[in-house]
Enzyme design. Structure first.
Site, PDB file in Angstrom:
ATOM      1  N   ASP A   1     -31.466  14.483  81.581  1.00 20.31           N
ATOM      2  CA  ASP A   1     -30.446  13.329  81.589  1.00 20.31           C
ATOM      3  C   ASP A   1     -30.996  12.572  82.822  1.00 20.31           C
ATOM      4  O   ASP A   1     -31.669  13.158  83.965  1.00 20.31           O
ATOM      5  CB  ASP A   1     -29.084  13.947  81.886  1.00 20.31           C
ATOM      6  CG  ASP A   1     -27.926  13.233  82.037  1.00 20.31           C
ATOM      7  OD1 ASP A   1     -26.700  13.395  81.286  1.00 20.31           O
ATOM      8  OD2 ASP A   1     -27.896  11.961  82.484  1.00 20.31           O
TER       9      ASP A   1
ATOM     10  N   ALA B   1     -27.633  12.022  74.662  1.00 17.84           N
ATOM     11  CA  ALA B   1     -27.680  11.115  75.709  1.00 17.84           C
ATOM     12  C   ALA B   1     -27.648   9.466  74.910  1.00 17.84           C
ATOM     13  O   ALA B   1     -28.474   9.323  73.983  1.00 17.84           O
ATOM     14  CB  ALA B   1     -29.193  11.051  76.423  1.00 17.84           C
TER      15      ALA B   1
ATOM     16  N   TYR C   1     -22.507  -0.662  68.863  1.00 18.45           N
ATOM     17  CA  TYR C   1     -22.534   0.833  69.186  1.00 18.45           C
ATOM     18  C   TYR C   1     -22.765   1.594  67.879  1.00 18.45           C
ATOM     19  O   TYR C   1     -23.504   2.451  67.561  1.00 18.45           O
ATOM     20  CB  TYR C   1     -21.355   1.467  69.977  1.00 18.45           C
ATOM     21  CG  TYR C   1     -21.158   2.942  70.016  1.00 18.45           C
ATOM     22  CD1 TYR C   1     -22.062   3.494  70.476  1.00 18.45           C
ATOM     23  CD2 TYR C   1     -20.195   3.472  69.561  1.00 18.45           C
ATOM     24  CE1 TYR C   1     -22.035   4.942  70.640  1.00 18.45           C
ATOM     25  CE2 TYR C   1     -19.789   4.851  69.689  1.00 18.45           C
ATOM     26  CZ  TYR C   1     -20.794   5.594  70.190  1.00 18.45           C
ATOM     27  OH  TYR C   1     -20.598   7.007  70.106  1.00 18.45           O
TER      28      TYR C   1
ATOM     29  N   ARG D   1      -6.264   6.615  65.787  1.00 15.34           N
ATOM     30  CA  ARG D   1      -7.244   7.457  66.063  1.00 15.34           C
ATOM     31  C   ARG D   1      -7.065   9.071  65.835  1.00 15.34           C
ATOM     32  O   ARG D   1      -5.999   9.678  65.760  1.00 15.34           O
ATOM     33  CB  ARG D   1      -7.807   7.401  67.360  1.00 15.34           C
ATOM     34  CG  ARG D   1      -8.380   5.945  67.815  1.00 15.34           C
ATOM     35  CD  ARG D   1      -9.594   5.793  67.207  1.00 15.34           C
ATOM     36  NE  ARG D   1     -10.235   4.394  67.383  1.00 15.34           N
ATOM     37  CZ  ARG D   1     -10.020   3.156  66.947  1.00 15.34           C
ATOM     38  NH1 ARG D   1      -9.263   3.242  65.654  1.00 15.34           N
ATOM     39  NH2 ARG D   1     -10.636   2.257  67.149  1.00 15.34           N
TER      40      ARG D   1
ATOM     41  N   ASP E   1     -13.021  -3.119  67.821  1.00 16.85           N
ATOM     42  CA  ASP E   1     -12.154  -1.773  67.313  1.00 16.85           C
ATOM     43  C   ASP E   1     -11.737  -2.087  66.077  1.00 16.85           C
ATOM     44  O   ASP E   1     -11.554  -2.981  65.206  1.00 16.85           O
ATOM     45  CB  ASP E   1     -10.634  -1.793  68.080  1.00 16.85           C
ATOM     46  CG  ASP E   1     -10.809  -1.557  69.526  1.00 16.85           C
ATOM     47  OD1 ASP E   1     -11.871  -0.600  69.874  1.00 16.85           O
ATOM     48  OD2 ASP E   1      -9.773  -1.571  70.178  1.00 16.85           O
TER      49      ASP E   1
HETATM   50  N1  UDP Z   1      -7.063   1.500  74.044  1.00 18.61           N
HETATM   51  C1  UDP Z   1      -5.988   0.948  74.852  1.00 18.61           C
HETATM   52  N2  UDP Z   1      -5.736   0.773  76.063  1.00 18.61           N
HETATM   53  C2  UDP Z   1      -6.952   1.401  76.886  1.00 18.61           C
HETATM   54  C3  UDP Z   1      -8.065   1.856  76.300  1.00 18.61           C
HETATM   55  C4  UDP Z   1      -8.080   2.211  74.876  1.00 18.61           C
HETATM   56  O1  UDP Z   1      -5.479   0.201  74.038  1.00 18.61           O
HETATM   57  O2  UDP Z   1      -6.581   1.214  78.259  1.00 18.61           O
HETATM   58  C5  UDP Z   1      -7.290   1.544  72.748  1.00 18.61           C
HETATM   59  C6  UDP Z   1      -8.727   1.121  72.194  1.00 18.61           C
HETATM   60  O3  UDP Z   1      -8.647  -0.381  72.057  1.00 18.61           O
HETATM   61  C7  UDP Z   1      -8.695   1.840  70.818  1.00 18.61           C
HETATM   62  C8  UDP Z   1      -8.101   3.199  71.070  1.00 18.61           C
HETATM   63  O4  UDP Z   1      -7.361   2.922  72.589  1.00 18.61           O
HETATM   64  O5  UDP Z   1      -7.722   1.077  70.022  1.00 18.61           O
HETATM   65  C9  UDP Z   1      -9.165   4.236  71.376  1.00 18.61           C
HETATM   66  O6  UDP Z   1     -10.225   3.697  72.212  1.00 18.61           O
HETATM   67  P1  UDP Z   1     -11.068   4.552  73.126  1.00 18.61           P
HETATM   68  O7  UDP Z   1     -12.069   3.560  74.008  1.00 18.61           O
HETATM   69  O8  UDP Z   1     -10.168   5.747  73.831  1.00 18.61           O
HETATM   70  O9  UDP Z   1     -12.042   5.092  72.100  1.00 18.61           O
HETATM   71  P2  UDP Z   1     -12.926   4.648  70.704  1.00 18.61           P
HETATM   72  O10 UDP Z   1     -11.922   4.863  69.422  1.00 18.61           O
HETATM   73  O11 UDP Z   1     -13.236   3.230  71.022  1.00 18.61           O
HETATM   74  O12 UDP Z   1     -13.982   5.334  70.883  1.00 18.61           O
END
Ligand code: UDP
Length: 313
Positions: free
Chosen positions: A31, A72, A139, A216, A279
């Protein structure tokens, strides 16, 4: 087994290291500490501070590994859209150099942390491994690129490759929990805000979902570690496999925040903000393939238990 875990000082990596050491494996953790924490690494693992792009210099030819678990990576969706150069360099060029290390040193197994983000906006629900990928952000693009690279290395050089497509990971294992700086993930951010009596910001309220907020699929971090161990146990036939890892249940951002509030005994204050770039509206996994082929089932499937575990942080 002798295992190299890259990113073993990060959240998921530190849990995998702790878990695999507890199962009797010998683990080396590599790491560069750009986003990880030295103190998160299991005491019985061998820690090396260094970069994935430099493995041929770091490990001498006498060092043998049975497999690599490659975690990583940079993994923030919004950052990847704003700063793609960072993501292509680290996630793609760095991973290709690690694949070269595996090829040259004849390491037979390569387990890769892929992501639900490869499926993107056009995905069916639940998503199977046959759902055509269509990443909505850089990503996801970088991870999909490396899935394809690993597949071609498997075919040409006989490295047994496994891409584990993680959906949304949370929970605590032996004191290790989400610890990102800055923290951007919904469960830890919302927990901290509710505990401070502040409003939780939800990005987007006009998605085509049941309450307008993104949906999710949450998985407990220890269930990922169990899956990685099963992936390492696949026969070394030089094949490449993709497995989705989720629980098959989707929860909207609003439902997640309410669950946290219920467990904390507080009615959360919520404010809606614009959509966050990159998103996807809904990412829910079908994990049938890994159940059928490797016998994996989640040990902590319910969101409420995953959130409870994350509150142990
Ligand atoms: N999200 C949100 N408020 C926050 C953080 C995340 O509404 O303070 C939303 C984000 O836009 C997505 C979901 O929560 O729709 C999951 O986001 P996270 O970053 O946890 O994981 P990802 O799905 O991006 O890997």
């Amino acid at each position: 087994m002798e295992i190299l875990i890259t990113g073993g000082a990060g959240y998921i990596g530190s849990v995998m290291t702790e878990y695999l050491v507890s199962q009797g494996h010998d683990v080396d953790v590599l790491d560069n500490l750009s986003r990880g924490y030295r103190d998160a690494v299991a005491v019985n693992a061998n820690f090396i501070e260094g970069d994935i792009s430099d493995t041929l210099n770091i490990f001498d030819e006498g060092k043998k590994f049975d497999g690599i678990i490659h975690l990583a990576a940079h993994s923030r969706v919004e950052e990847s859209v704003q700063n793609p150069a960072l993501y292509w360099k680290n996630n793609v060029i760095g991973t290709q150099r690690l694949l070269e290390f595996a090829r040259i040193r004849e390491i037979p197994r390569f387990v890769f942390a892929s992501t639900a983000a490869v499926y993107g906006v056009s995905a069916a629900s639940p998503i199977t491994e046959d759902t055509p990928p269509s990443p909505a952000n850089t990503y996801g693009m970088t991870k999909l690129t490396m899935d394809m690279a690993i597949e071609s290395y498997a075919k040409a050089y006989g490295i047994t490759g496994t891409s584990l497509r993680f959906f949304n990971v949370s929970g605590t294992f032996r004191g290790r929990s989400e610890r990102h700086l800055p923290e951007t993930h919904l469960i830890p951010v919302a927990t901290a805000r509710i505990q401070r009596n502040e409003a939780v910001t939800i990005f987007g309220s006009d998605y085509p979902t049941r309450d307008g907020t993104c949906v999710r699929d949450y998985i407990h971090v220890v269930d990922l570690a169990r899956a990685a161990e099963l992936a390492l146990g696949r026969s070394t036939d030089g094949s490449y496999k993709v497995f989705n890892l989720g629980n098959g249940n989707g929860y909207s951002n609003l439902e997640v925040v309410k669950t946290i509030g219920d467990l904390l005994g507080v009615a959360p204050q919520i404010e809606f903000a614009d959509r966050r770039s990159g998103d996807a509206p809904e990412l829910v996994a079908s994990s049938l393939r890994i159940t059928e082929e490797l016998g994996w089932t989640p040990s902590i499937p319910a969101l409420i238990d995953i959130v409870k575990s994350s509150l142990e942080a």
